[in-house]
Motif scaffolding. Structure first.
Motif, mmCIF file in Angstrom:
data_model
loop_
_atom_site.group_PDB
_atom_site.id
_atom_site.type_symbol
_atom_site.label_atom_id
_atom_site.label_comp_id
_atom_site.label_asym_id
_atom_site.label_seq_id
_atom_site.Cartn_x
_atom_site.Cartn_y
_atom_site.Cartn_z
ATOM 1 N N ASP A 168 -0.536 -1.827 20.118
ATOM 2 C CA ASP A 168 0.916 -1.780 20.003
ATOM 3 C C ASP A 168 1.327 -2.722 18.878
ATOM 4 O O ASP A 168 0.964 -3.901 18.875
ATOM 5 N N ARG A 169 2.089 -2.203 17.931
ATOM 6 C CA ARG A 169 2.424 -3.003 16.749
ATOM 7 C C ARG A 169 3.216 -4.261 17.106
ATOM 8 O O ARG A 169 3.089 -5.293 16.452
ATOM 9 N N TYR A 209 -0.262 10.859 -5.300
ATOM 10 C CA TYR A 209 -0.959 10.104 -4.270
ATOM 11 C C TYR A 209 -0.597 8.642 -4.481
ATOM 12 O O TYR A 209 -0.880 8.077 -5.550
ATOM 13 N N GLY A 210 0.039 8.030 -3.481
ATOM 14 C CA GLY A 210 0.542 6.684 -3.687
ATOM 15 C C GLY A 210 0.525 5.821 -2.447
ATOM 16 O O GLY A 210 0.050 6.208 -1.384
ATOM 17 N N ASP A 211 1.086 4.620 -2.604
ATOM 18 C CA ASP A 211 1.038 3.552 -1.609
ATOM 19 C C ASP A 211 2.407 2.892 -1.599
ATOM 20 O O ASP A 211 2.929 2.501 -2.648
ATOM 21 N N PHE A 212 3.017 2.756 -0.427
ATOM 22 C CA PHE A 212 4.375 2.235 -0.328
ATOM 23 C C PHE A 212 4.480 0.749 -0.669
ATOM 24 O O PHE A 212 5.576 0.257 -0.886
ATOM 25 N N GLN A 213 3.362 0.035 -0.703
ATOM 26 C CA GLN A 213 3.419 -1.380 -1.069
ATOM 27 C C GLN A 213 2.935 -1.637 -2.493
ATOM 28 O O GLN A 213 2.897 -2.779 -2.927
ATOM 29 N N CYS A 214 2.571 -0.577 -3.209
ATOM 30 C CA CYS A 214 2.055 -0.727 -4.566
ATOM 31 C C CYS A 214 3.214 -0.858 -5.559
ATOM 32 O O CYS A 214 4.095 0.009 -5.620
ATOM 33 N N GLY A 215 3.207 -1.924 -6.359
ATOM 34 C CA GLY A 215 4.267 -2.125 -7.347
ATOM 35 C C GLY A 215 4.288 -1.045 -8.413
ATOM 36 O O GLY A 215 5.365 -0.657 -8.899
ATOM 37 N N PHE A 216 3.119 -0.524 -8.793
ATOM 38 C CA PHE A 216 3.067 0.542 -9.792
ATOM 39 C C PHE A 216 3.666 1.833 -9.244
ATOM 40 O O PHE A 216 4.303 2.590 -9.965
ATOM 41 N N CYS A 217 3.462 2.073 -7.937
ATOM 42 C CA CYS A 217 4.069 3.261 -7.317
ATOM 43 C C CYS A 217 5.589 3.109 -7.263
ATOM 44 O O CYS A 217 6.321 4.097 -7.427
ATOM 45 N N ALA A 262 0.132 0.984 7.884
ATOM 46 C CA ALA A 262 1.199 1.016 8.881
ATOM 47 C C ALA A 262 2.447 1.668 8.300
ATOM 48 O O ALA A 262 3.136 2.448 8.975
ATOM 49 N N ALA A 263 2.763 1.365 7.040
ATOM 50 C CA ALA A 263 3.942 1.962 6.399
ATOM 51 C C ALA A 263 3.771 3.469 6.247
ATOM 52 O O ALA A 263 4.710 4.244 6.469
ATOM 53 N N GLN A 281 9.624 -3.726 -0.388
ATOM 54 C CA GLN A 281 8.174 -3.672 -0.207
ATOM 55 C C GLN A 281 7.601 -4.914 0.463
ATOM 56 O O GLN A 281 6.502 -4.862 1.015
ATOM 57 N N GLU A 282 8.303 -6.020 0.422
ATOM 58 C CA GLU A 282 7.776 -7.262 0.972
ATOM 59 C C GLU A 282 7.924 -7.340 2.488
ATOM 60 O O GLU A 282 7.271 -8.155 3.131
ATOM 61 N N ASN A 283 8.785 -6.522 3.062
ATOM 62 C CA ASN A 283 9.056 -6.595 4.495
ATOM 63 C C ASN A 283 8.697 -5.275 5.166
ATOM 64 O O ASN A 283 9.530 -4.382 5.302
ATOM 65 N N GLN A 284 7.419 -5.168 5.583
ATOM 66 C CA GLN A 284 6.955 -3.938 6.216
ATOM 67 C C GLN A 284 6.151 -4.235 7.473
ATOM 68 O O GLN A 284 5.219 -3.518 7.820
ATOM 69 N N LEU A 285 6.542 -5.320 8.170
ATOM 70 C CA LEU A 285 5.939 -5.636 9.452
ATOM 71 C C LEU A 285 6.520 -4.703 10.517
ATOM 72 O O LEU A 285 7.521 -4.019 10.277
ATOM 73 N N PRO A 286 5.914 -4.647 11.700
ATOM 74 C CA PRO A 286 6.404 -3.733 12.738
ATOM 75 C C PRO A 286 7.887 -3.862 13.048
ATOM 76 O O PRO A 286 8.584 -2.856 13.193
ATOM 77 N N THR A 287 8.399 -5.086 13.147
ATOM 78 C CA THR A 287 9.827 -5.238 13.449
ATOM 79 C C THR A 287 10.684 -4.682 12.319
ATOM 80 O O THR A 287 11.750 -4.104 12.570
ATOM 81 N N HIS A 288 10.250 -4.861 11.063
ATOM 82 C CA HIS A 288 11.006 -4.311 9.939
ATOM 83 C C HIS A 288 10.998 -2.781 9.983
ATOM 84 O O HIS A 288 12.011 -2.127 9.702
ATOM 85 N N ILE A 289 9.852 -2.213 10.341
ATOM 86 C CA ILE A 289 9.733 -0.753 10.404
ATOM 87 C C ILE A 289 10.631 -0.194 11.503
ATOM 88 O O ILE A 289 11.320 0.817 11.306
#
Length: 629
Positions: free
Chosen positions: A264-265, A472-480, A516-517, A541-549
């Protein structure tokens, strides 16, 4: 450009893992390092056992036939060293097999029929056809009842060999073979219990049943579960031993009752908060609370798998090989094996039987479009995987000892097992090398392996637009994040002529919350708000913990209770994993990676470069807008 380490041929054991405590695909791939070493140790132990038995046959058997007595007063157990390995240590091996079976049926690949049907059917025919071939060939030998020798694939060797000789991008094949191996193990264990159990005494099984019931209810204890589990496990094992049912099956029975669940997150985040509290105010109470919270966020099943896997791979299985693979190989024995119906029954059953059963059934199901075959799980790879299933080392040698009493016939059977394992390994190697040499563009990463599917993909723009861009990408990637600006400019420029597709390739090595994102976005997609959630993730992008989600889900007006349930569902996990396996199959090693009208884009991904590539590679003539150059 950020480096993507979803899948790698030489895993780095120092990499961390992502996904709120759930093992990611990358973590499973890094686990191949352990499997490879375990397979090598198993091979070394086999060679040592054969050398020892041939250099000094008397000392080899004398050592393993030594008696050990354990007990107090009138209560004692008398074991040979060989029995200690086969009955006691192998119970630990079968315990880990049971844990994997429990996990796969509870939260893994075998939870949905569409995914399970192919490996289940392939495993069943991979059990039946080898047994049938063995019985036909060994008919008249007096050892027809030993057909159990050829039924099972050695999972340890299978995974280790796949890491050593497998094809490029073996992800989907590995998932298929591991699911198959779980069903294969169930069949083998059932046959051991039903066919190779002698001198059955039912009363001790009543004691075992009470012990197993107690093991089930131990999960409700608030603390001290470890010693209780351990004590009850010993009682159940002794009860199985007294009943005549092979005691190794006690390990399976116990494992099937061990709880398994996805983390459980919120529990994971609570554990992290306790860890931060300990860092700010280090003391024993906070340390214990943080450690307990972290431990309890992961199911007992997965904790036990992680704890026991190294001992099984590095100690138990090599010791088993050392105790059971000692076959004398001289002219007389080889001459006897060469004309032995048992030896040839074992060889044909394992090598040809597994190949026909596994590949034949999978090929027919693929032809009839029954079950799921993802991109990369091609017929040539299935053929190589089916050949590798002929390595039946561990359980085959285990059943030799149970099914055959005559020592000379045991030697013939062991020669067959060893010969079949070598032949299966060589055959699989040849098939994989030929397969890789003739890999088409779609599987060499030059073309999009999975075509855009409106019923599956997240599409922004007209579904039937003539120009397609897949990222094909990543939600925490700055280049994306930077690429989103280019994509938006392309969309404005091309308007109704353009469709954009997002697929997941989270960089779990660098971004601990990326997986998780990705799963959270899929949970949002089940309520029709994928792109809204995507924009929210990129905006912070800096706030992707379970509570933020969870907060994002609330802010977007999602049904939060349904969203949280979907976060732990296999459907969401599998959807992200499928994209990751596609990325592996196409050798995507950096994100963002774009496919323009189905072809891989190489070069800058500013808006004008993407627009020119879209026009230049279009399948039909598309009117160019005023901004196209």
């Amino acid at each position: 450009m950020s480096q993507l380490t979803l899948i790698q041929r030489s895993p780095d054991p120092d990499h961390g893992h992502a996904g709120g405590g759930r093992p990611s695909i990358a973590d499973r791939i890094r686990g191949l390092g352990q499997n490879r070493i375990g397979a090598i140790l198993l091979l070394i132990a086999t060679v040592v056992a054969i050398a020892w038995a041939n250099i000094s046959y008397g000392s080899y058997h004398g050592f393993w036939d030594m008696h050990l007595t354990i007990g107090v007063g009138d209560l004692h157990l008398d074991f040979t060293v060989h029995a200690l390995v086969n009955d006691a240590l192998m119970a630990i091996f079968f315990f880990t097999v049971g844990l994997e079976v429990r996990r796969e049926f509870a939260i893994g690949e075998l939870t949905t029929w569409s995914r399970a049907v192919t490996p289940v059917v392939a495993a069943i025919l991979g059990l039946a056809i080898p047994a049938l071939l063995y019985v036909l060939i060994s008919s008249g030998s007096g050892s027809e009842h030993a057909w159990g020798i050829v039924i099972s694939t050695d999972t340890a060797f299978l995974v280790g060999a796949l890491a050593l000789i497998g094809p490029r991008a073996p992800g989907r094949l590995r998932v298929f073979l591991l699911a198959l191996a779980v069903v294969d193990d169930i069949g083998a264990l059932s046959i051991i219990a039903l066919v190779y159990t002698e001198n059955f005494t039912p009363l001790p099984l009543v004691v075992a049943a009470v012990g197993l019931a107690a093991i089930y209810f131990t999960r409700y204890l608030r603390g001290g579960r470890g010693p209780v589990y351990g004590t009850l496990a010993v009682i159940v094992w002794l009860a199985f031993l007294a009943s005549g049912v092979h005691p190794t099956l006690a390990g399976v029975a116990i494992a099937l009752l061990v709880p398994v669940y996805r983390p459980d997150r919120r529990d994971v985040e609570h554990a992290l908060e306790l860890a931060r509290t300990f860092r700010q105010s280090p003391n024993t109470e906070y340390a214990r609370a943080a450690a307990n919270s972290l431990r309890e966020s992961i199911s007992i099943n997965e904790r036990l798998q992680s704890a026991y896997a190294p001992y099984v791979a590095y100690v138990v299985l090599p010791l088993f090989a050392l105790a059971n693979a000692g076959v004398q190989i001289d002219g007389e024995i080889l001459a006897s094996a060469a004309v032995s119906a048992v030896t040839w029954g074992v060889i044909v059953g394992l090598v040809a039987g597994k190949l026909i059963g596994v590949f034949g059934s999978a090929a027919v199901m693929r032809l009839l479009k029954v079950g799921e075959f993802g991109p990369g799980l091609t017929l040539d790879r299935l053929l190589g995987g089916a050949a590798l299933c002929g390595v039946g080392f561990t359980i085959s040698l285990f059943i030799v000892d149970l099914a055959i009493e005559d020592e000379a016939v045991q030697n013939e059977a062991r020669v067959g097992v060893l010969a079949a394992s070598v032949l299966a390994f060589v055959l699989a190697t040849v098939i994989f090398r030929i397969s890789d040499a003739f890999r088409p563009d779609e599987e060499a990463g030059l073309a999009l392996l999975r075509p855009v599917d409106p019923t599956r993909d997240h599409i922004f723009g007209p579904v039937d637009a003539p120009l397609t861009l897949v990222e094909y990408g990543d939600f925490q990637c700055g280049f994306c994040l930077k690429a989103t600006g280019s994509v938006e400019e392309v969309r404005r420029e091309l308007d109704g002529r353009f469709r954009y597709v997002w697929r997941h390739a989270p960089l779990t090595r660098f971004h601990p919350n990326a997986l998780a994102a990705a799963e959270a976005s899929e949970a949002a997609a089940r309520q029709g708000k994928f792109f809204e959630f995507e924009r929210s993730l990129f905006a912070d992008q800096e706030n992707q913990l379970p509570t933020h989600i969870i907060r994002r889900a609330h802010d977007l007006g999602l049904d939060v209770e349904r969203f949280e349930r979907d976060l732990t569902s296999f459907a969401v996990t599998a959807r992200v994993r499928d994209d990751m396996l596609d990325a592996e199959a196409m050798d995507i090693t950096a994100v963002p990676t774009f496919f323009v009208n189905g072809r891989r884009h190489v070069g800058p991904y500013d808006a004008q470069s993407l627009i020119r590539a879209l026009y230049d590679t279009a399948d039909v003539e598309v009117e160019r807008g005023p901004g196209a150059r």
